[in-house]
Design a protein around this motif. Sequence first.
Motif, PDB file in Angstrom:
ATOM      1  N   SER A  18       0.801  -1.222   0.000  1.00 30.24           N
ATOM      2  CA  SER A  18       0.000   0.000   0.000  1.00 30.24           C
ATOM      3  C   SER A  18       0.837   1.276   0.000  1.00 30.24           C
ATOM      4  CB  SER A  18      -0.932   0.009   1.219  1.00 30.24           C
ATOM      5  OG  SER A  18      -0.165   0.069   2.403  1.00 30.24           O
ATOM      6  N   ALA A  19       2.150   1.160   0.039  1.00 33.50           N
ATOM      7  CA  ALA A  19       3.006   2.354   0.018  1.00 33.50           C
ATOM      8  C   ALA A  19       2.941   3.001  -1.362  1.00 33.50           C
ATOM      9  CB  ALA A  19       4.443   1.975   0.359  1.00 33.50           C
ATOM     10  N   PRO A  20       3.189   4.300  -1.421  1.00 33.75           N
ATOM     11  CA  PRO A  20       3.128   4.982  -2.718  1.00 33.75           C
ATOM     12  C   PRO A  20       4.171   4.425  -3.692  1.00 33.75           C
ATOM     13  CG  PRO A  20       3.891   6.461  -0.972  1.00 33.75           C
ATOM     14  CD  PRO A  20       3.523   5.178  -0.325  1.00 33.75           C
ATOM     15  N   PRO A  21       3.898   4.498  -4.994  1.00 30.48           N
ATOM     16  CA  PRO A  21       4.839   3.950  -5.975  1.00 30.48           C
ATOM     17  C   PRO A  21       6.144   4.744  -6.021  1.00 30.48           C
ATOM     18  CG  PRO A  21       3.068   5.133  -7.070  1.00 30.48           C
ATOM     19  CD  PRO A  21       2.721   5.087  -5.613  1.00 30.48           C
ATOM     20  N   LEU A  22       7.175   4.077  -6.500  1.00 27.73           N
ATOM     21  CA  LEU A  22       8.479   4.712  -6.649  1.00 27.73           C
ATOM     22  C   LEU A  22       8.665   5.153  -8.098  1.00 27.73           C
ATOM     23  CD1 LEU A  22      10.634   2.176  -4.623  1.00 27.73           C
ATOM     24  CD2 LEU A  22      10.078   4.521  -3.964  1.00 27.73           C
ATOM     25  N   ALA A  23       9.068   6.387  -8.283  1.00 26.42           N
ATOM     26  CA  ALA A  23       9.318   6.888  -9.629  1.00 26.42           C
ATOM     27  C   ALA A  23      10.741   6.549 -10.069  1.00 26.42           C
ATOM     28  CB  ALA A  23       9.111   8.400  -9.677  1.00 26.42           C
ATOM     29  N   LYS A  24      11.660   6.532  -9.109  1.00 27.19           N
ATOM     30  CA  LYS A  24      13.058   6.337  -9.471  1.00 27.19           C
ATOM     31  C   LYS A  24      13.816   5.702  -8.315  1.00 27.19           C
ATOM     32  CE  LYS A  24      15.275   9.837 -11.549  1.00 27.19           C
ATOM     33  NZ  LYS A  24      16.057  11.077 -11.712  1.00 27.19           N
ATOM     34  N   VAL A  25      14.713   4.768  -8.641  1.00 25.25           N
ATOM     35  CA  VAL A  25      15.654   4.196  -7.682  1.00 25.25           C
ATOM     36  C   VAL A  25      16.991   4.151  -8.409  1.00 25.25           C
ATOM     37  CG1 VAL A  25      16.247   2.230  -6.223  1.00 25.25           C
ATOM     38  CG2 VAL A  25      13.853   2.766  -6.643  1.00 25.25           C
ATOM     39  N   THR A  47      13.350  10.813  -1.235  1.00 26.59           N
ATOM     40  CA  THR A  47      12.791  12.141  -1.439  1.00 26.59           C
ATOM     41  C   THR A  47      11.432  12.009  -2.105  1.00 26.59           C
ATOM     42  OG1 THR A  47      13.909  12.338  -3.573  1.00 26.59           O
ATOM     43  CG2 THR A  47      15.023  13.307  -1.680  1.00 26.59           C
ATOM     44  N   ALA A  48      10.646  13.044  -1.936  1.00 28.59           N
ATOM     45  CA  ALA A  48       9.376  13.161  -2.641  1.00 28.59           C
ATOM     46  C   ALA A  48       9.422  14.491  -3.381  1.00 28.59           C
ATOM     47  CB  ALA A  48       8.205  13.122  -1.677  1.00 28.59           C
ATOM     48  N   VAL A  49       9.468  14.431  -4.687  1.00 30.24           N
ATOM     49  CA  VAL A  49       9.514  15.624  -5.511  1.00 30.24           C
ATOM     50  C   VAL A  49       8.082  15.969  -5.885  1.00 30.24           C
ATOM     51  CG1 VAL A  49      10.406  16.600  -7.646  1.00 30.24           C
ATOM     52  CG2 VAL A  49      11.773  14.937  -6.389  1.00 30.24           C
ATOM     53  N   SER A  50       7.630  17.140  -5.457  1.00 31.97           N
ATOM     54  CA  SER A  50       6.238  17.547  -5.698  1.00 31.97           C
ATOM     55  C   SER A  50       6.152  18.461  -6.913  1.00 31.97           C
ATOM     56  CB  SER A  50       5.679  18.275  -4.476  1.00 31.97           C
ATOM     57  OG  SER A  50       5.657  17.401  -3.380  1.00 31.97           O
ATOM     58  N   ARG A  51       5.169  18.198  -7.742  1.00 31.37           N
ATOM     59  CA  ARG A  51       4.926  19.018  -8.933  1.00 31.37           C
ATOM     60  C   ARG A  51       3.418  19.224  -9.073  1.00 31.37           C
ATOM     61  NH1 ARG A  51       8.986  15.422 -10.830  1.00 31.37           N
ATOM     62  NH2 ARG A  51      10.891  16.542 -11.301  1.00 31.37           N
ATOM     63  N   VAL A  52       3.055  20.366  -9.629  1.00 28.25           N
ATOM     64  CA  VAL A  52       1.647  20.637  -9.915  1.00 28.25           C
ATOM     65  C   VAL A  52       1.360  20.101 -11.314  1.00 28.25           C
ATOM     66  CG1 VAL A  52      -0.099  22.413 -10.251  1.00 28.25           C
ATOM     67  CG2 VAL A  52       1.633  22.678  -8.460  1.00 28.25           C
ATOM     68  N   GLN A  53       0.363  19.234 -11.381  1.00 28.25           N
ATOM     69  CA  GLN A  53      -0.081  18.697 -12.666  1.00 28.25           C
ATOM     70  C   GLN A  53      -1.571  18.934 -12.765  1.00 28.25           C
ATOM     71  OE1 GLN A  53       1.305  14.613 -12.688  1.00 28.25           O
ATOM     72  NE2 GLN A  53       3.186  15.224 -13.709  1.00 28.25           N
ATOM     73  N   GLY A  54      -1.920  19.824 -13.665  1.00 24.87           N
ATOM     74  CA  GLY A  54      -3.325  20.231 -13.745  1.00 24.87           C
ATOM     75  C   GLY A  54      -3.675  21.025 -12.499  1.00 24.87           C
ATOM     76  N   GLY A  55      -4.701  20.625 -11.823  1.00 22.03           N
ATOM     77  CA  GLY A  55      -5.076  21.295 -10.583  1.00 22.03           C
ATOM     78  C   GLY A  55      -4.669  20.520  -9.347  1.00 22.03           C
ATOM     79  N   ARG A  56      -3.837  19.471  -9.543  1.00 20.80           N
ATOM     80  CA  ARG A  56      -3.458  18.612  -8.407  1.00 20.80           C
ATOM     81  C   ARG A  56      -1.959  18.665  -8.154  1.00 20.80           C
ATOM     82  NH1 ARG A  56      -5.811  12.822  -9.696  1.00 20.80           N
ATOM     83  NH2 ARG A  56      -3.629  12.524  -9.218  1.00 20.80           N
ATOM     84  N   LEU A  57      -1.597  18.356  -6.952  1.00 17.64           N
ATOM     85  CA  LEU A  57      -0.198  18.259  -6.566  1.00 17.64           C
ATOM     86  C   LEU A  57       0.210  16.790  -6.615  1.00 17.64           C
ATOM     87  CD1 LEU A  57       2.121  20.040  -5.521  1.00 17.64           C
ATOM     88  CD2 LEU A  57       1.411  19.455  -3.218  1.00 17.64           C
ATOM     89  N   GLN A  58       1.176  16.463  -7.422  1.00 10.12           N
ATOM     90  CA  GLN A  58       1.678  15.097  -7.563  1.00 10.12           C
ATOM     91  C   GLN A  58       3.029  14.987  -6.863  1.00 10.12           C
ATOM     92  OE1 GLN A  58      -0.988  13.148  -8.710  1.00 10.12           O
ATOM     93  NE2 GLN A  58       0.554  12.059  -9.853  1.00 10.12           N
ATOM     94  N   LYS A 107       6.347  12.535  -6.607  1.00  6.43           N
ATOM     95  CA  LYS A 107       7.077  11.387  -7.137  1.00  6.43           C
ATOM     96  C   LYS A 107       8.155  11.041  -6.132  1.00  6.43           C
ATOM     97  CE  LYS A 107       6.281  12.060 -11.992  1.00  6.43           C
ATOM     98  NZ  LYS A 107       6.860  11.931 -13.314  1.00  6.43           N
ATOM     99  N   ARG A 108       8.177   9.796  -5.725  1.00  6.10           N
ATOM    100  CA  ARG A 108       9.128   9.362  -4.709  1.00  6.10           C
ATOM    101  C   ARG A 108      10.351   8.739  -5.350  1.00  6.10           C
ATOM    102  NH1 ARG A 108       4.398  10.009  -2.995  1.00  6.10           N
ATOM    103  NH2 ARG A 108       3.947  10.603  -0.874  1.00  6.10           N
ATOM    104  N   GLU A 109      11.519   9.129  -4.819  1.00  2.63           N
ATOM    105  CA  GLU A 109      12.795   8.628  -5.323  1.00  2.63           C
ATOM    106  C   GLU A 109      13.608   8.065  -4.177  1.00  2.63           C
ATOM    107  OE1 GLU A 109      14.928  11.790  -7.178  1.00  2.63           O
ATOM    108  OE2 GLU A 109      13.429  12.091  -8.746  1.00  2.63           O
ATOM    109  N   ILE A 110      14.357   7.029  -4.477  1.00  4.45           N
ATOM    110  CA  ILE A 110      15.332   6.487  -3.533  1.00  4.45           C
ATOM    111  C   ILE A 110      16.681   6.533  -4.226  1.00  4.45           C
ATOM    112  CG2 ILE A 110      16.141   4.388  -2.377  1.00  4.45           C
ATOM    113  CD1 ILE A 110      13.244   3.686  -1.799  1.00  4.45           C
ATOM    114  N   ARG A 111      17.665   7.064  -3.533  1.00  3.41           N
ATOM    115  CA  ARG A 111      19.043   7.092  -4.033  1.00  3.41           C
ATOM    116  C   ARG A 111      19.896   6.298  -3.047  1.00  3.41           C
ATOM    117  NH1 ARG A 111      20.092  10.694  -7.941  1.00  3.41           N
ATOM    118  NH2 ARG A 111      18.365  12.054  -8.517  1.00  3.41           N
TER     119      ARG A 111
END
Length: 162
Positions: free
Chosen positions: A61-68, A85-96, A98-102
Motif C-alpha cells: 500500500s506504500a506509494p509507488p516509486l518513480a526512481k531508484v 525524497t518526494a519531488v512535488s509538482r503541480v499537474q493540472g489542478g493537483r499536486l503530484q 514522485k518518490r525517489e530512492i538514491r
Amino acid sequence: MSSLKYLQGYAPELLAQVQMLLDEGRLADYVARRHPEPSPVRNERELYDYVCALKSRYMKSAPPLAKVVFDPKLHVLKNALGTHTAVSRVQGGRLQAKREIRIAALFKEAPADFLRTIAVHELAHLKEREHDKAFYALCRHMEPDYPTLEFELRLWLTAREL
C-alpha cells in the motif's frame, strides 16, 4: 577509538572488541566470512527492480516509486548511504509527489545483505519519516535480522575506510 566513527553510540565493550579486530587486521576478514555473497545488482535497472520487488512484497500500500538509482556522490557529499525524497509538482489542478530512492554507489560492490539493509531502510521511510520504534519495527518486518545487519554494515564501512 576515533577510527570507529560509524559505530558511535554502541556499548564500550562492543567497541573494544571491534578495536581488537582492527588492531589485529582481522575486521575485513570477519565481515567477509559473515557475508560472502556479492550484491546481485550491477546497474540501475536491476536496482529499481530489486527495490520494487521488496516494496511489493512487504509494502503493497506504500506509494509507488518513480526512481531508484545509485548515486556516486551520496556517501561523500551528504554523509549518507541512502536517501529518500518526494519531488512535488503541480499537474493540472493537483499536486503530484514522485518518490525517489538514491543509494550510494559503493553498494554495487557491497555484500548482498548490506544492499538489502539499505533498501529496507529507505523503503521504511516511505511510511515512517523518523527513526523511531515504528520505523525500526517496519525494518524488522522486512528484514528480521535488521539490527545485526545494520551493525555489520557499519563494520564493513569501517574496514573499507581503513
